[in-house]
Motif scaffolding. Structure first.
Motif, PDB file in Angstrom:
ATOM      1  N   LEU A   1     -13.863  25.952 -47.319  1.00 36.33           N
ATOM      2  CA  LEU A   1     -15.034  26.440 -46.575  1.00 36.33           C
ATOM      3  C   LEU A   1     -16.314  26.209 -47.361  1.00 36.33           C
ATOM      4  N   GLN A   2     -16.246  26.392 -48.688  1.00 35.43           N
ATOM      5  CA  GLN A   2     -17.432  26.169 -49.522  1.00 35.43           C
ATOM      6  C   GLN A   2     -17.837  24.697 -49.501  1.00 35.43           C
ATOM      7  N   GLU A   3     -16.825  23.818 -49.459  1.00 25.01           N
ATOM      8  CA  GLU A   3     -17.129  22.377 -49.390  1.00 25.01           C
ATOM      9  C   GLU A   3     -17.829  22.039 -48.080  1.00 25.01           C
ATOM     10  N   VAL A   4     -17.377  22.698 -46.999  1.00 26.87           N
ATOM     11  CA  VAL A   4     -18.042  22.466 -45.694  1.00 26.87           C
ATOM     12  C   VAL A   4     -19.495  22.933 -45.752  1.00 26.87           C
ATOM     13  N   ILE A   5     -19.695  24.125 -46.328  1.00 29.95           N
ATOM     14  CA  ILE A   5     -21.068  24.663 -46.429  1.00 29.95           C
ATOM     15  C   ILE A   5     -21.940  23.745 -47.275  1.00 29.95           C
ATOM     16  N   ASN A   6     -21.413  23.292 -48.426  1.00 29.97           N
ATOM     17  CA  ASN A   6     -22.189  22.396 -49.296  1.00 29.97           C
ATOM     18  C   ASN A   6     -22.513  21.077 -48.588  1.00 29.97           C
ATOM     19  N   SER A   7     -21.542  20.575 -47.836  1.00 28.23           N
ATOM     20  CA  SER A   7     -21.746  19.298 -47.121  1.00 28.23           C
ATOM     21  C   SER A   7     -22.839  19.419 -46.064  1.00 28.23           C
TER      22      SER A   7
ATOM     23  N   ARG B   1     -19.920  12.417 -46.332  1.00 30.00           N
ATOM     24  CA  ARG B   1     -18.788  12.783 -45.487  1.00 30.00           C
ATOM     25  C   ARG B   1     -17.910  13.788 -46.235  1.00 30.00           C
ATOM     26  N   ILE B   2     -17.085  14.572 -45.493  1.00 30.79           N
ATOM     27  CA  ILE B   2     -16.183  15.579 -46.055  1.00 30.79           C
ATOM     28  C   ILE B   2     -14.761  15.003 -46.133  1.00 30.79           C
ATOM     29  N   ASP B   3     -14.127  15.239 -47.276  1.00 29.94           N
ATOM     30  CA  ASP B   3     -12.732  14.796 -47.432  1.00 29.94           C
ATOM     31  C   ASP B   3     -11.839  16.026 -47.684  1.00 29.94           C
ATOM     32  N   ILE B   4     -11.317  16.631 -46.631  1.00 24.02           N
ATOM     33  CA  ILE B   4     -10.450  17.815 -46.699  1.00 24.02           C
ATOM     34  C   ILE B   4      -9.095  17.450 -46.110  1.00 24.02           C
ATOM     35  N   ARG B   5      -8.059  17.634 -46.901  1.00 25.88           N
ATOM     36  CA  ARG B   5      -6.714  17.302 -46.439  1.00 25.88           C
ATOM     37  C   ARG B   5      -5.785  18.506 -46.657  1.00 25.88           C
ATOM     38  N   THR B   6      -6.091  19.552 -45.945  1.00 25.45           N
ATOM     39  CA  THR B   6      -5.308  20.794 -46.070  1.00 25.45           C
ATOM     40  C   THR B   6      -4.303  20.958 -44.951  1.00 25.45           C
ATOM     41  N   GLY B   7      -4.428  20.146 -43.933  1.00 25.30           N
ATOM     42  CA  GLY B   7      -3.508  20.249 -42.806  1.00 25.30           C
ATOM     43  C   GLY B   7      -3.753  21.436 -41.918  1.00 25.30           C
ATOM     44  N   ASP B   8      -4.859  22.118 -42.102  1.00 28.69           N
ATOM     45  CA  ASP B   8      -5.154  23.289 -41.274  1.00 28.69           C
ATOM     46  C   ASP B   8      -6.487  23.114 -40.558  1.00 28.69           C
TER      47      ASP B   8
END
Length: 489
Positions: free
Chosen positions: A62-68, A80-87
């Protein structure tokens, strides 16, 4: 085709599992291992801390999304955001990347369109700047939206001084000392020569034309003023008139002497020279007279252009002028076997207010033209018609006629009718121009009726010298003539 992020519920399950684990763990441990109250409290605390740590780790994206979002809002459109949490966080990251891609493409498109618009505007302004006529664009409130380089020179204002201001506050238009207001000249089809008074009282003679260009309020463009600078043209015209006047006067003096010498020589030696030599001398004399007529016409045109052609209107007997002009040209008519007739009135013609010499030139010129453009065997007639206030004179012929397309230009300076079948089509095109100017200065009017191959009728009017009692009333005519600049004594 773009894919929508999957509608996942994984994050909900993770958080629910951790909460349930944190609540049930102490209870389950207590079932298998007897714990005193202190150990139970300690185990519950450890379970709660462990759950909080796990939740923080789960929510770290969530913090990465806010920073992005902050980075993107600061103008870095390539982030761009690189999140690979599967959720759900991965779904949010994918949605963010899709949104960023669309916004980036849209902004790139707008930037390209902006560059094209700026380029087109620059070209448009460059074109308008190169136009020699002044161009001023006004909105619906008659405020200045644009003016080009030429209009800046005419008005004396810069674009910064004019933009958004009312045109009525910037320039003033005058015609014959009468001001023309914006509501008058900001109309379709306005076209007039005026004096423009701009910044600091700067005056410029211009021809102003108005074009209506806006019908929609969204465009906020009402009309365009086109200002054609006449000051330089008038200066060139004045130089031309000065040159013609100087050259004509310089030619007139020696030519008068030549004609005089030829006339005396012809009288003295006409019986002593052989026939061929005498004929050559006579041709030289005629050519000198024709050149003198041309120079006289040029001087008269020069005076007309300067409004200096003098006329001296006075009550004169009209029929003797008609009779003399007819008899002077009878020999020319007889040479072409043309019947020249002055039709008399049943009653004596009344006196007219005219210049006797100028009027003789008018009648003589019209009769000479009729003879020149009438084929041998034709007829030329001079007739008059009297009304209560004026006399109408008509010179009609059975000549070659005038094409309809040439009639509107017939009284223009240097205009000549092209008749391929007429060998005698000579002249400078000044006679009718001078004739019209003289008639108008005598407060008459002149017109022509003609058809190709069917002859022509030239008619003009002259005011009758009215009487009060036994005294001729010329005061009104003379006063009007002086006020209009017609009389130059």
């Amino acid at each position: 085709m773009e894919q929508k992020p999957a509608d996942k519920k994984t994050l909900h399950i993770k958080i629910a599992f951790i909460v349930i684990s944190a609540v049930l763990l102490p209870y389950l441990v207590g079932l298998f291992i007897p714990l005193n109250p202190i150990l139970s409290i300690l185990l519950a605390a450890i379970s709660a801390v462990f759950s909080i740590i796990i939740i923080f780790l789960i929510l770290k994206p969530l913090q990465e999304v806010i920073n992005s979002t902050h980075i993107f809002s600061d103008g870095n459109l390539n982030h761009r955001i690189d999140i690979r949490t599967g959720d759900e966080f991965e779904s949010v990251g994918n949605s963010f990347n899709l949104m960023a891609e669309k916004i980036s493409k849209t902004i790139q498109t707008y930037e390209k369109e902006k560059d094209i618009a700026v380029s087109q505007k620059s070209k448009f302004e460059e074109i308008l700047s190169s136009v020699i006529d002044g161009i001023i664009a006004l909105d619906f409130n008659k405020n200045v939206l644009f003016l080009n380089k030429a209009s800046k020179e005419i008005t004396g204002y810069t674009e910064a001084e004019c933009y958004g201001k009312s045109i009525a506050q910037l320039i003033h238009l005058f015609s014959n000392n009468d001001e023309i207001f914006a509501k008058t000249y900001c109309q379709e089809g306005f076209n007039q020569s005026v004096n423009v008074v701009g910044k600091g009282g700067k005056q410029t003679k211009v021809s102003i034309m108005t074009a209506q260009v806006g019908t929609s309020i969204q465009t906020n463009l009402s009309c365009i003023l086109i200002l054609h600078d006449l000051s330089k043209e008038e200066e060139l015209e004045q130089m031309k008139l000065d040159f013609v006047s100087m050259a004509s006067h310089e030619l007139k003096t020696p030519l008068t002497s030549i004609i005089g010498y030829l006339s005396v020589t012809l009288d003295e030696i006409k019986d002593k020279l052989p026939g061929e030599n005498l004929e050559l001398l006579r041709k030289a004399f005629i050519a000198a007279q024709q050149l003198q007529t041309l120079i006289t016409n040029l001087l008269n045109v020069n005076k007309i252009e300067r409004d200096q052609l003098s006329v001296s209107p006075e009550p004169v007997e009209y029929f003797p002028i008609l009779s003399k002009a007819t008899e002077d040209l009878r020999a020319q008519a007889n040479q072409k076997n043309i019947i020249l007739t002055l039709i008399p009135q049943n009653q004596p013609l009344p006196k007219v207010l005219a210049d006797q010499i100028r009027l003789g030139e008018v009648v003589g010129n019209l009769i000479a033209n009729a003879i020149n453009y009438t084929n041998p065997g034709g007829k030329v007639e001079i007739s008059t018609q009297v009304s209560p206030t004026e006399i109408t004179t008509t010179v009609s012929d059975t000549g070659i006629g005038i094409p309809q397309e040439a009639i509107p230009h017939l009284f223009n300076k240097f205009f000549r009718v092209s008749n391929t079948g007429q060998k005698a089509n000579k002249g400078t095109g000044l006679g009718l121009y001078i004739t019209k100017s003289i008639i108008e200065k005598l407060h008459g009017k002149i017109w022509v009726e003609s058809e190709a191959g069917k002859g022509s009728k030239f008619s003009f009017t002259l005011p009758i010298a009215t009487q009060k009692g036994s005294v001729l009333n010329t005061d009104q005519f003379t006063s009007y003539a002086i006020q209009s600049g017609s009389l130059n004594y």
